[in-house]
Scaffold this motif. Structure first.
Motif, PDB file in Angstrom:
ATOM      1  N   PHE A 136       0.826  -1.201   0.000  1.00  0.00           N
ATOM      2  CA  PHE A 136       0.000   0.000   0.000  1.00  0.00           C
ATOM      3  C   PHE A 136       0.861   1.251   0.000  1.00  0.00           C
ATOM      4  CE2 PHE A 136       1.327  -0.395   4.316  1.00  0.00           C
ATOM      5  CZ  PHE A 136       1.386   0.899   4.813  1.00  0.00           C
ATOM      6  N   VAL A 137       0.244   2.337  -0.404  1.00  0.00           N
ATOM      7  CA  VAL A 137       0.777   3.678  -0.159  1.00  0.00           C
ATOM      8  C   VAL A 137      -0.377   4.497   0.400  1.00  0.00           C
ATOM      9  CG1 VAL A 137       2.619   3.584  -1.888  1.00  0.00           C
ATOM     10  CG2 VAL A 137       0.376   4.480  -2.536  1.00  0.00           C
ATOM     11  N   LEU A 138      -0.028   5.464   1.203  1.00  0.00           N
ATOM     12  CA  LEU A 138      -1.022   6.366   1.776  1.00  0.00           C
ATOM     13  C   LEU A 138      -0.736   7.754   1.228  1.00  0.00           C
ATOM     14  CD1 LEU A 138      -3.343   6.300   3.904  1.00  0.00           C
ATOM     15  CD2 LEU A 138      -1.692   7.199   5.515  1.00  0.00           C
ATOM     16  N   ILE A 139      -1.737   8.331   0.560  1.00  0.00           N
ATOM     17  CA  ILE A 139      -1.596   9.662  -0.023  1.00  0.00           C
ATOM     18  C   ILE A 139      -2.765  10.488   0.482  1.00  0.00           C
ATOM     19  CG2 ILE A 139      -1.526  11.021  -2.140  1.00  0.00           C
ATOM     20  CD1 ILE A 139      -0.319   8.547  -3.526  1.00  0.00           C
ATOM     21  N   GLY A 140      -2.450  11.554   1.201  1.00  0.00           N
ATOM     22  CA  GLY A 140      -3.500  12.349   1.828  1.00  0.00           C
ATOM     23  C   GLY A 140      -4.236  11.476   2.816  1.00  0.00           C
ATOM     24  N   GLY A 141      -5.517  11.440   2.727  1.00  0.00           N
ATOM     25  CA  GLY A 141      -6.308  10.611   3.623  1.00  0.00           C
ATOM     26  C   GLY A 141      -6.773   9.315   3.006  1.00  0.00           C
ATOM     27  N   SER A 142      -6.118   8.873   1.926  1.00  0.00           N
ATOM     28  CA  SER A 142      -6.539   7.646   1.248  1.00  0.00           C
ATOM     29  C   SER A 142      -5.418   6.620   1.158  1.00  0.00           C
ATOM     30  CB  SER A 142      -7.017   7.938  -0.181  1.00  0.00           C
ATOM     31  OG  SER A 142      -8.217   8.659  -0.189  1.00  0.00           O
ATOM     32  N   GLU A 161     -14.789   3.171   2.511  1.00  0.00           N
ATOM     33  CA  GLU A 161     -15.482   2.641   1.339  1.00  0.00           C
ATOM     34  C   GLU A 161     -14.499   2.666   0.170  1.00  0.00           C
ATOM     35  OE1 GLU A 161     -18.830   1.629   1.250  1.00  0.00           O
ATOM     36  OE2 GLU A 161     -18.728   1.890   3.423  1.00  0.00           O
ATOM     37  N   ALA A 162     -14.207   1.508  -0.377  1.00  0.00           N
ATOM     38  CA  ALA A 162     -13.234   1.395  -1.463  1.00  0.00           C
ATOM     39  C   ALA A 162     -13.824   1.880  -2.784  1.00  0.00           C
ATOM     40  CB  ALA A 162     -12.777  -0.050  -1.598  1.00  0.00           C
ATOM     41  N   ARG A 163     -12.950   2.475  -3.585  1.00  0.00           N
ATOM     42  CA  ARG A 163     -13.276   2.879  -4.949  1.00  0.00           C
ATOM     43  C   ARG A 163     -12.286   2.188  -5.869  1.00  0.00           C
ATOM     44  NH1 ARG A 163     -12.811   9.139  -3.345  1.00  0.00           N
ATOM     45  NH2 ARG A 163     -14.617   9.250  -1.975  1.00  0.00           N
ATOM     46  N   LEU A 164     -12.787   1.558  -6.919  1.00  0.00           N
ATOM     47  CA  LEU A 164     -11.925   0.884  -7.885  1.00  0.00           C
ATOM     48  C   LEU A 164     -11.600   1.825  -9.039  1.00  0.00           C
ATOM     49  CD1 LEU A 164     -13.704  -2.588  -7.988  1.00  0.00           C
ATOM     50  CD2 LEU A 164     -11.572  -2.002  -6.827  1.00  0.00           C
ATOM     51  N   HIS A 165     -10.319   1.890  -9.390  1.00  0.00           N
ATOM     52  CA  HIS A 165      -9.865   2.748 -10.493  1.00  0.00           C
ATOM     53  C   HIS A 165      -9.209   1.889 -11.565  1.00  0.00           C
ATOM     54  CE1 HIS A 165     -10.298   6.600  -8.265  1.00  0.00           C
ATOM     55  NE2 HIS A 165     -10.034   5.840  -7.213  1.00  0.00           N
ATOM     56  N   ARG A 203      -0.670 -11.245 -14.186  1.00  0.00           N
ATOM     57  CA  ARG A 203      -0.716 -12.394 -15.097  1.00  0.00           C
ATOM     58  C   ARG A 203      -0.868 -11.878 -16.524  1.00  0.00           C
ATOM     59  NH1 ARG A 203      -4.451 -15.340 -10.927  1.00  0.00           N
ATOM     60  NH2 ARG A 203      -5.721 -13.500 -11.125  1.00  0.00           N
ATOM     61  N   PRO A 204      -0.296 -12.596 -17.486  1.00  0.00           N
ATOM     62  CA  PRO A 204      -0.485 -12.189 -18.888  1.00  0.00           C
ATOM     63  C   PRO A 204      -1.978 -12.115 -19.228  1.00  0.00           C
ATOM     64  CG  PRO A 204       1.174 -13.909 -18.722  1.00  0.00           C
ATOM     65  CD  PRO A 204       0.548 -13.787 -17.364  1.00  0.00           C
ATOM     66  N   GLY A 205      -2.345 -11.046 -19.886  1.00  0.00           N
ATOM     67  CA  GLY A 205      -3.734 -10.874 -20.304  1.00  0.00           C
ATOM     68  C   GLY A 205      -4.657 -10.318 -19.233  1.00  0.00           C
ATOM     69  N   SER A 206      -4.140 -10.081 -18.029  1.00  0.00           N
ATOM     70  CA  SER A 206      -4.999  -9.538 -16.974  1.00  0.00           C
ATOM     71  C   SER A 206      -4.878  -8.018 -16.920  1.00  0.00           C
ATOM     72  CB  SER A 206      -4.653 -10.155 -15.622  1.00  0.00           C
ATOM     73  OG  SER A 206      -3.350  -9.776 -15.219  1.00  0.00           O
ATOM     74  N   ASP A 207      -5.811  -7.398 -16.272  1.00  0.00           N
ATOM     75  CA  ASP A 207      -5.810  -5.946 -16.094  1.00  0.00           C
ATOM     76  C   ASP A 207      -5.481  -5.617 -14.647  1.00  0.00           C
ATOM     77  OD1 ASP A 207      -6.579  -5.241 -18.713  1.00  0.00           O
ATOM     78  OD2 ASP A 207      -8.677  -5.641 -18.231  1.00  0.00           O
ATOM     79  N   ARG A 208      -4.951  -4.426 -14.441  1.00  0.00           N
ATOM     80  CA  ARG A 208      -4.659  -3.932 -13.101  1.00  0.00           C
ATOM     81  C   ARG A 208      -5.751  -2.964 -12.681  1.00  0.00           C
ATOM     82  NH1 ARG A 208      -1.802  -6.463  -9.824  1.00  0.00           N
ATOM     83  NH2 ARG A 208      -1.106  -4.608  -8.765  1.00  0.00           N
ATOM     84  N   LEU A 209      -6.007  -2.942 -11.402  1.00  0.00           N
ATOM     85  CA  LEU A 209      -6.889  -1.955 -10.778  1.00  0.00           C
ATOM     86  C   LEU A 209      -6.138  -1.328  -9.626  1.00  0.00           C
ATOM     87  CD1 LEU A 209     -10.216  -3.999 -10.367  1.00  0.00           C
ATOM     88  CD2 LEU A 209      -9.677  -2.344 -12.157  1.00  0.00           C
ATOM     89  N   LEU A 210      -6.500  -0.107  -9.321  1.00  0.00           N
ATOM     90  CA  LEU A 210      -6.051   0.511  -8.078  1.00  0.00           C
ATOM     91  C   LEU A 210      -7.270   0.661  -7.190  1.00  0.00           C
ATOM     92  CD1 LEU A 210      -3.535   3.288  -9.160  1.00  0.00           C
ATOM     93  CD2 LEU A 210      -3.036   1.133  -7.999  1.00  0.00           C
ATOM     94  N   ILE A 211      -7.099   0.249  -5.946  1.00  0.00           N
ATOM     95  CA  ILE A 211      -8.140   0.441  -4.936  1.00  0.00           C
ATOM     96  C   ILE A 211      -7.773   1.693  -4.156  1.00  0.00           C
ATOM     97  CG2 ILE A 211      -9.232  -0.486  -2.870  1.00  0.00           C
ATOM     98  CD1 ILE A 211      -8.332  -3.285  -3.823  1.00  0.00           C
ATOM     99  N   GLU A 212      -8.703   2.614  -4.081  1.00  0.00           N
ATOM    100  CA  GLU A 212      -8.543   3.807  -3.244  1.00  0.00           C
ATOM    101  C   GLU A 212      -9.501   3.652  -2.068  1.00  0.00           C
ATOM    102  OE1 GLU A 212      -9.223   8.648  -3.326  1.00  0.00           O
ATOM    103  OE2 GLU A 212      -9.982   7.405  -4.962  1.00  0.00           O
ATOM    104  N   VAL A 213      -8.977   3.829  -0.864  1.00  0.00           N
ATOM    105  CA  VAL A 213      -9.823   3.747   0.326  1.00  0.00           C
ATOM    106  C   VAL A 213      -9.676   5.051   1.121  1.00  0.00           C
ATOM    107  CG1 VAL A 213     -10.422   2.493   2.425  1.00  0.00           C
ATOM    108  CG2 VAL A 213      -9.506   1.251   0.448  1.00  0.00           C
TER     109      VAL A 213
END
Length: 134
Positions: free
Chosen positions: A40-46, A83-87, A112-122
């Motif tokens: 994880f990383v924490l940026i501001g309050g997320s 509450e998580a937000r998916l990006h 994995r090959p062919g998969s997509d990445r998401l970022l979760i912001e909480v």
């Protein structure tokens, strides 16, 4: 509702900046918890967490976005709820750079090959520390 008090204690701030893992708790469709350690990383309050789009975490968040996060040291608890937000890509440069600086890791590269990445912001709704619950 007022914004949660961001931690100000130097020891807590040091842990939020330096600890490598946080336990992420999501809820499965059957209501049972799913707990896993993540970077994880924490940026501001997320909090920000990189995940595979097909992961259990991502699937759980698609139906129930409420999460808890807990740093690993149970003797000095640091817990957050939100509450998580998916990006989806493209991702904010600030977040990508923060993962690169902390872990020497490109959070945008698929697991994995062919998969997509998401970022979760909480964004933190509530912090819990020793002796307090905001």
């Amino acid at each position: 509702m007022t914004a949660p008090r961001f931690p100000s204690e130097p020891a807590v701030l040091d842990r939020l900046a330096g600890d490598r893992n946080v336990w992420l708790c999501t809820t499965r469709p059957d209501g049972s918890p799913h707990v896993t350690p993540v970077w994880f990383v924490l940026i501001g309050g997320s909090w920000w967490i990189g995940v595979d789009a097909a992961s259990v975490k991502a699937r759980n968040l698609a139906h129930a976005p409420t999460v808890s996060l807990a740093l690993e040291d149970g003797a000095r608890p640091v817990v957050a709820e939100g509450e998580a937000r998916l990006h989806r890509a493209p991702f904010a440069t600030e977040v990508v750079d923060a993962f690169a600086a902390k872990y020497a890791w490109d959070v945008t590269v698929p697991y994995r090959p062919g998969s997509d990445r998401l970022l979760i912001e909480v964004p933190v709704r509530r912090w819990l520390f020793v002796g307090s619950a905001d």
